[in-house]
Scaffold this motif. Structure first.
Motif, PDB file in Angstrom:
ATOM      1  N   PRO A   5      28.534  37.022  31.625  1.00  0.00           N
ATOM      2  CA  PRO A   5      29.251  38.290  31.801  1.00  0.00           C
ATOM      3  C   PRO A   5      28.639  39.386  30.949  1.00  0.00           C
ATOM      4  N   ALA A   6      28.868  40.618  31.368  1.00  0.00           N
ATOM      5  CA  ALA A   6      28.414  41.753  30.566  1.00  0.00           C
ATOM      6  C   ALA A   6      29.180  41.733  29.244  1.00  0.00           C
ATOM      7  N   HIS A   7      28.523  42.074  28.170  1.00  0.00           N
ATOM      8  CA  HIS A   7      29.189  42.083  26.878  1.00  0.00           C
ATOM      9  C   HIS A   7      30.183  43.240  26.828  1.00  0.00           C
ATOM     10  N   LYS A   8      31.350  42.972  26.272  1.00  0.00           N
ATOM     11  CA  LYS A   8      32.397  43.994  26.286  1.00  0.00           C
ATOM     12  C   LYS A   8      31.998  45.261  25.541  1.00  0.00           C
ATOM     13  N   THR A  36      42.163  49.143  29.950  1.00  0.00           N
ATOM     14  CA  THR A  36      40.748  48.817  29.780  1.00  0.00           C
ATOM     15  C   THR A  36      40.582  47.815  28.645  1.00  0.00           C
ATOM     16  N   ARG A  37      41.286  48.037  27.562  1.00  0.00           N
ATOM     17  CA  ARG A  37      41.256  47.101  26.442  1.00  0.00           C
ATOM     18  C   ARG A  37      41.730  45.719  26.888  1.00  0.00           C
ATOM     19  N   ASP A  38      42.792  45.686  27.691  1.00  0.00           N
ATOM     20  CA  ASP A  38      43.321  44.408  28.162  1.00  0.00           C
ATOM     21  C   ASP A  38      42.300  43.650  29.003  1.00  0.00           C
ATOM     22  N   VAL A  39      41.616  44.345  29.899  1.00  0.00           N
ATOM     23  CA  VAL A  39      40.600  43.702  30.732  1.00  0.00           C
ATOM     24  C   VAL A  39      39.463  43.166  29.859  1.00  0.00           C
ATOM     25  N   LEU A  40      39.029  43.951  28.897  1.00  0.00           N
ATOM     26  CA  LEU A  40      37.921  43.520  28.042  1.00  0.00           C
ATOM     27  C   LEU A  40      38.312  42.370  27.120  1.00  0.00           C
ATOM     28  N   HIS A  50      38.399  46.723  38.675  1.00  0.00           N
ATOM     29  CA  HIS A  50      37.718  47.359  39.806  1.00  0.00           C
ATOM     30  C   HIS A  50      37.256  48.772  39.439  1.00  0.00           C
ATOM     31  N   ALA A  51      38.096  49.526  38.730  1.00  0.00           N
ATOM     32  CA  ALA A  51      37.728  50.887  38.320  1.00  0.00           C
ATOM     33  C   ALA A  51      36.531  50.861  37.373  1.00  0.00           C
ATOM     34  N   ILE A  52      36.483  49.887  36.482  1.00  0.00           N
ATOM     35  CA  ILE A  52      35.348  49.744  35.557  1.00  0.00           C
ATOM     36  C   ILE A  52      34.084  49.440  36.356  1.00  0.00           C
ATOM     37  N   ALA A  53      34.183  48.515  37.313  1.00  0.00           N
ATOM     38  CA  ALA A  53      33.020  48.154  38.126  1.00  0.00           C
ATOM     39  C   ALA A  53      32.504  49.345  38.922  1.00  0.00           C
ATOM     40  N   PHE A  64      32.575  40.358  35.315  1.00  0.00           N
ATOM     41  CA  PHE A  64      33.486  39.321  34.830  1.00  0.00           C
ATOM     42  C   PHE A  64      33.395  38.098  35.739  1.00  0.00           C
ATOM     43  N   PRO A  65      32.284  37.349  35.678  1.00  0.00           N
ATOM     44  CA  PRO A  65      32.107  36.225  36.604  1.00  0.00           C
ATOM     45  C   PRO A  65      33.186  35.158  36.415  1.00  0.00           C
ATOM     46  N   GLY A  66      33.749  34.759  37.545  1.00  0.00           N
ATOM     47  CA  GLY A  66      34.750  33.706  37.523  1.00  0.00           C
ATOM     48  C   GLY A  66      36.154  34.151  37.177  1.00  0.00           C
ATOM     49  N   ARG A  67      36.318  35.374  36.712  1.00  0.00           N
ATOM     50  CA  ARG A  67      37.649  35.821  36.296  1.00  0.00           C
ATOM     51  C   ARG A  67      38.507  36.237  37.472  1.00  0.00           C
TER      52      ARG A  67
END
Length: 90
Positions: A5-8, A36-40, A50-53, A64-67
């Motif tokens: 995954p991309a590093h937070k 955003t903090r919660d997702v990270l 989805h908004a971050i992507a 976020f692979p597999g999440r």
């Protein structure tokens, strides 16, 4: 082979470069405060992920692979692979 995954911190830095802060990003996208903090941190907030992507011009699965489950045709249950109790009821 598993995708990493991309590093937070990289995600946060990219958002801050474009919006100045995570809060400004959330405000601009109409997202809940601190989402955003919660997702990270690993919580599943699919609207925010989805908004971050979209903001980073990538996919949720690559960030976020597999999440989150992808919504492609491979994940759709086929009629011939129905639940065994449904088959027994026929």
């Amino acid at each position: 082979m598993l995708k990493r995954p991309a590093h937070k911190e990289d995600i946060k830095a990219a958002i801050r470069k474009r919006h100045g802060s995570l809060a400004a990003f959330e405000l601009a996208r109409g997202l809940p405060r601190q989402s955003t903090r919660d997702v990270l941190r690993g919580r599943a907030v699919s609207k925010t992920a989805h908004a971050i992507a979209v903001e980073l011009d990538t996919t949720v699965e690559s960030l976020f692979p597999g999440r989150f489950k992808s919504h492609n045709r491979d994940n759709i249950r086929k009629a011939d692979a129905a639940h065994r109790q449904n088959a027994e009821a026929r």
